[in-house]
Design a protein around this motif. Structure first.
Motif, PDB file in Angstrom:
ATOM      1  N   ARG A 281       0.857  -1.177   0.000  1.00  0.00           N
ATOM      2  CA  ARG A 281       0.000   0.000   0.000  1.00  0.00           C
ATOM      3  C   ARG A 281       0.894   1.229   0.000  1.00  0.00           C
ATOM      4  O   ARG A 281       1.718   1.422   0.893  1.00  0.00           O
ATOM      5  N   LEU A 282       0.724   2.059  -1.010  1.00  0.00           N
ATOM      6  CA  LEU A 282       1.610   3.196  -1.217  1.00  0.00           C
ATOM      7  C   LEU A 282       0.831   4.489  -1.150  1.00  0.00           C
ATOM      8  O   LEU A 282      -0.328   4.551  -1.559  1.00  0.00           O
ATOM      9  N   THR A 283       1.471   5.521  -0.648  1.00  0.00           N
ATOM     10  CA  THR A 283       0.842   6.842  -0.571  1.00  0.00           C
ATOM     11  C   THR A 283       1.174   7.632  -1.829  1.00  0.00           C
ATOM     12  O   THR A 283       2.339   7.841  -2.148  1.00  0.00           O
ATOM     13  N   GLN A 284       0.149   8.064  -2.538  1.00  0.00           N
ATOM     14  CA  GLN A 284       0.333   8.823  -3.764  1.00  0.00           C
ATOM     15  C   GLN A 284      -0.102  10.265  -3.552  1.00  0.00           C
ATOM     16  O   GLN A 284      -1.224  10.531  -3.139  1.00  0.00           O
ATOM     17  N   GLU A 285       0.817  11.181  -3.831  1.00  0.00           N
ATOM     18  CA  GLU A 285       0.505  12.595  -3.706  1.00  0.00           C
ATOM     19  C   GLU A 285      -0.475  13.006  -4.801  1.00  0.00           C
ATOM     20  O   GLU A 285      -0.585  12.344  -5.824  1.00  0.00           O
ATOM     21  N   PRO A 286      -1.212  14.106  -4.604  1.00  0.00           N
ATOM     22  CA  PRO A 286      -2.147  14.561  -5.636  1.00  0.00           C
ATOM     23  C   PRO A 286      -1.442  14.822  -6.968  1.00  0.00           C
ATOM     24  O   PRO A 286      -0.295  15.257  -7.000  1.00  0.00           O
ATOM     25  N   ILE A 287      -2.131  14.542  -8.056  1.00  0.00           N
ATOM     26  CA  ILE A 287      -1.590  14.759  -9.390  1.00  0.00           C
ATOM     27  C   ILE A 287      -1.349  16.254  -9.612  1.00  0.00           C
ATOM     28  O   ILE A 287      -2.145  17.092  -9.199  1.00  0.00           O
ATOM     29  N   GLN A 288      -0.252  16.583 -10.276  1.00  0.00           N
ATOM     30  CA  GLN A 288       0.058  17.965 -10.598  1.00  0.00           C
ATOM     31  C   GLN A 288      -0.075  18.180 -12.107  1.00  0.00           C
ATOM     32  O   GLN A 288       0.456  17.394 -12.897  1.00  0.00           O
ATOM     33  N   VAL A 289      -0.777  19.246 -12.475  1.00  0.00           N
ATOM     34  CA  VAL A 289      -1.059  19.548 -13.869  1.00  0.00           C
ATOM     35  C   VAL A 289      -0.521  20.942 -14.186  1.00  0.00           C
ATOM     36  O   VAL A 289      -0.705  21.879 -13.409  1.00  0.00           O
ATOM     37  N   LEU A 290       0.134  21.067 -15.340  1.00  0.00           N
ATOM     38  CA  LEU A 290       0.622  22.358 -15.814  1.00  0.00           C
ATOM     39  C   LEU A 290      -0.113  22.716 -17.099  1.00  0.00           C
ATOM     40  O   LEU A 290      -0.078  21.956 -18.071  1.00  0.00           O
ATOM     41  N   LEU A 291      -0.800  23.859 -17.087  1.00  0.00           N
ATOM     42  CA  LEU A 291      -1.489  24.361 -18.270  1.00  0.00           C
ATOM     43  C   LEU A 291      -0.637  25.468 -18.885  1.00  0.00           C
ATOM     44  O   LEU A 291      -0.350  26.462 -18.230  1.00  0.00           O
TER      45      LEU A 291
END
Length: 730
Positions: A106-116
């Motif tokens: 079980r791994l902790t995933q940080e929120p996805i980061q998006v660049l526009l």
């Protein structure tokens, strides 16, 4: 400190702020940290963008609706003035991390980061901004290529969307190259908004659905791969003993529980992006968006090259936008089918339902072997003998070669198993092949002898008699009016040569057998169209080896290249793995369009004579000629059925002797039902193909023979007879 606003300005003009759900534009939002009312005056930021807005704006997360804020942007000589005031105090809620499971880990995933990367604010950029908000992603907007690269190097975004609709402010390809040149970008997903490939859609739901597809597709997949790789790397470099425990800290084998994984920010992924799969939407309006798939954002690297299947998928995606839910669901199913690799291979019933069809289709259409055990060695080619003048009895027999009922087996007996040379001389002469190739009849005769000697006379089916039979069928089809009017002389010559050489040096075993046996040919051609590739290659090797039999020696180089390509294409078309593709393309590209303009002769001619459709006609012609046995008169049909069955029996015998996988178990000489095998072959391969060919070339005689032969095999099967002929009356 409690009254200070939560704003940071970098040297390049990057603003980090939190938005408010009450605002109408992401660019007009600034949220103040917990504290009393505060006002920020006189903050000016330089910007190179056409619109006087910051070069990068950063959105952190969603937060409580107990607060409201307002911004006012004032144009002041190329600067931006930001004035913010809070009404009430609040605390921003940081986006929570998610937990991913990789097997027992079980791994902790940080929120996805998006660049526009959008040079100017519009409804499209706003839609992506709010889509990130709904999805819980962290989002930045960059206005210039330089600020985009700087921001990316700082944040290592998982997804980058570049505005490629116009190049007024920057070239999207240049931005992509700049980002790709950085080390962290090798696995970042880069997408482009284009004027044609992605229809502008300011719907937040559409953009949200697109981002969710990418997250659930390659971003999540790559995170898991990176996680496993990181764990293995950590274990490899670990100097201490490693305990594998359960959640209750009980030591066990086979389970790994990762407590912390700060380095697993999945910043490095594969450079090439996978197609994002459509998933059910999530969020507050998820029920209304389920089972809907919206327009995909085109990738930056496909801005100039796009496959036809991609265009089809994009059209379907666009159609879903305005379709009712039931239609959208049906189109979802269509897209699932289109994304498979075997578009032209029908799905068979279970093996128990029809073992004959399954074994026959599997044996003919499978090109992959399961193991490599033995190398096969081909025997040396026989030396061609001198051909005397055609005896009168054979010449008289050849007078009937233009009839479909011509008996090739009688010619085989009369020529002592050398029918290809005699029949080839007659047919090639009638089509003016020597004149076209500018070669003598003696050279043609020498070439035909050489090719015929390269067939294995020991094969019961794939010998020179089969090649002569296919040559005869090819010539018969070429004389049909509609076929003749569709092809030029080069096409005719290519078809006759391809028919002559299409099975040269055939070992009497299928492609699957050669792959399983690890033959030299299978290794040479990478288990792909092994025999067909060998036939085409060997034909040219034999032809150019000796000047006395090189029928291509005197033709123009460009003409030779065109002729060679046509011959190779037709020989490869006899490979059965693409059978349904060839038939389907012929029907949909030629038969159906011609039927729709039945009274327009000129329009039909234009359809037939296009280069693409002439190619389909030639492929269909040689395919039908190659397997025309069920359309021959009954006695010839029975004889050919016995010969192919014997060849398959011999292959099964050899597979058992060598311990190889048995490709077609039903072709066991002790148990096989020949009538059942013929019925399956006709049902699965022959009927539809010859229906299509008959609709084009008009072949009523062949179709009548096919119908009668099918009835014959059906009657034998109903009698429980497994042999070629019914038992004699008692």
């Amino acid at each position: 400190m409690g009254c200070a606003p939560s704003i940071h300005v970098s040297q390049s003009g990057v603003i980090y702020c939190r938005d408010s759900d009450e605002s109408n534009s992401p660019h007009q939002t600034t949220t103040i940290s917990q504290g009393t009312a505060a006002t920020l005056h006189g903050l000016f930021i330089k910007t190179d963008a056409a619109e006087t807005i910051p070069s990068v704006i950063t959105y952190q997360s969603r937060h409580s609706r107990n607060n409201s804020c307002r911004d006012r942007k004032e144009n002041s000589g190329g600067h931006v003035r930001i004035e913010a005031e809070t009404q009430t105090s609040h605390t921003s809620v940081k986006v929570s991390s998610t937990e991913e499971c990789v097997g027992p880990m079980r791994l902790t995933q940080e929120p996805i980061q998006v660049l526009l990367v959008f040079a100017k604010e519009d409804s499209q950029s706003d839609a992506f901004w709010w889509a990130c908000d709904r999805a819980g992603f962290r989002c930045n907007i960059a206005r210039t290529p330089e600020s985009a690269v700087e921001c990316f190097l700082d944040k290592h975004h998982e997804i980058i969307v570049i505005d490629g609709r116009h190049s007024r402010y920057f070239e999207p390809e240049a931005v992509c190259r700049m980002i790709r040149a950085t080390k962290p970008s090798e696995n970042t997903v880069i997408l482009a908004v284009l004027p044609q490939k992605f229809v502008e859609n300011s719907s937040v739901s559409a953009c949200y659905n697109e981002l969710i597809q990418i997250e659930h597709g390659e971003v999540r997949c790559q995170f898991k791969l990176r996680a496993c790789n990181s764990v293995f790397t950590a274990l490899e470099h670990c100097q201490e003993a490693v305990e594998i425990t359960s959640e209750d800290h009980i030591i066990q084998v086979g389970h790994i529980h990762v407590q912390q994984c700060h380095s697993l920010r999945h910043r490095d992924r594969r450079k090439d992006s996978m197609d994002a799969r459509s998933l059910s939407s999530r969020g507050s309006d998820a029920p209304s968006l389920q089972n809907r798939r919206y327009s995909s954002v085109a990738r930056i690297h496909s801005m100039t090259i796009e496959a036809p299947i991609t265009k089809v998928i994009n059209i379907i995606n666009a159609a879903q936008e305005s379709s009712p839910v039931t239609v959208a669901e049906a189109l979802d199913r269509v897209l699932e089918i289109l994304r498979t690799t075997e578009l032209y291979s029908p799905q068979l019933a279970s093996k128990e339902d029809d073992p004959h069809t399954n074994d026959l289709v599997g044996g003919l259409m499978s090109v992959r072997g399961s193991q490599y055990l033995k190398m096969l060695h081909h025997s040396q080619l026989a030396i061609p003998v001198t051909l005397n003048d055609v005896p009168p009895s054979i010449a008289e027999m050849l007078n009937d070669e233009e009839c479909w009922e011509f008996n090739i087996l009688e010619l085989e007996a009369a020529t002592h198993k050398r029918p290809l040379t005699y029949l080839g001389l007659k047919i090639f002469t009638s089509f003016g092949v020597c004149d076209f190739l500018n070669c003598s009849e003696a050279m043609l005769r020498s070439w035909l002898q050489l090719i015929e000697a390269s067939y294995h006379s020991s094969n019961s089916y794939h010998n020179s008699t089969h090649a002569a039979d296919v040559l005869h069928a090819t010539a018969y089809f070429l004389r049909k009016e509609r076929v003749k009017s569709s092809l030029d002389q080069l096409d005719e010559v290519a078809a006759l040569i391809a028919a002559t050489v299409h099975d040269v040096d055939h070992p009497g075993r299928t492609n699957s057998f050669l792959c399983n046996a690890g033959s030299e040919l299978a290794i040479l051609y990478n288990d792909t169209a092994v025999l067909e590739s060998h036939h085409a290659a060997l034909a040219f090797q034999l032809t150019v080896r000796d000047g006395k039999s090189n029928i291509f020696k005197n033709i123009d180089r460009n003409q030779f290249r065109t002729l060679r390509q046509a011959i190779i294409d037709m020989v490869l078309a006899t490979e059965m793995t693409r059978h349904f593709e060839h038939v389907s393309k012929f029907v949909n590209s030629i038969n159906k369009p011609m039927a729709s303009i039945n009274s327009d002769c000129e329009g039909q001619a234009n359809i037939r004579n296009s280069p693409e459709n002439r190619l389909l006609i030639k492929r269909m012609l040689i395919k039908c000629a190659d397997v025309a046995n069920p359309c021959r008169p009954l006695e010839l049909c029975i004889e050919w059925a016995g010969r192919i069955s014997e060849e398959y029996f011999a292959q099964t015998d050899e597979e058992k002797r060598q311990g190889l996988p048995v490709v077609m178990p039903v072709f066991d000489r002790n148990t096989c039902s020949v009538p059942k095998s013929q019925i399956s072959f006709i049902d699965y391969f022959i009927t539809d193909m010859f229906d299509a060919w008959d609709a084009f070339a008009s072949l009523p005689g062949l179709m009548e023979h096919l119908s009668e032969n099918y009835k014959y095999w059906k009657n034998l099967d109903e009698m429980k007879c497994k042999s070629l002929r019914p038992p004699p009356p008692s």
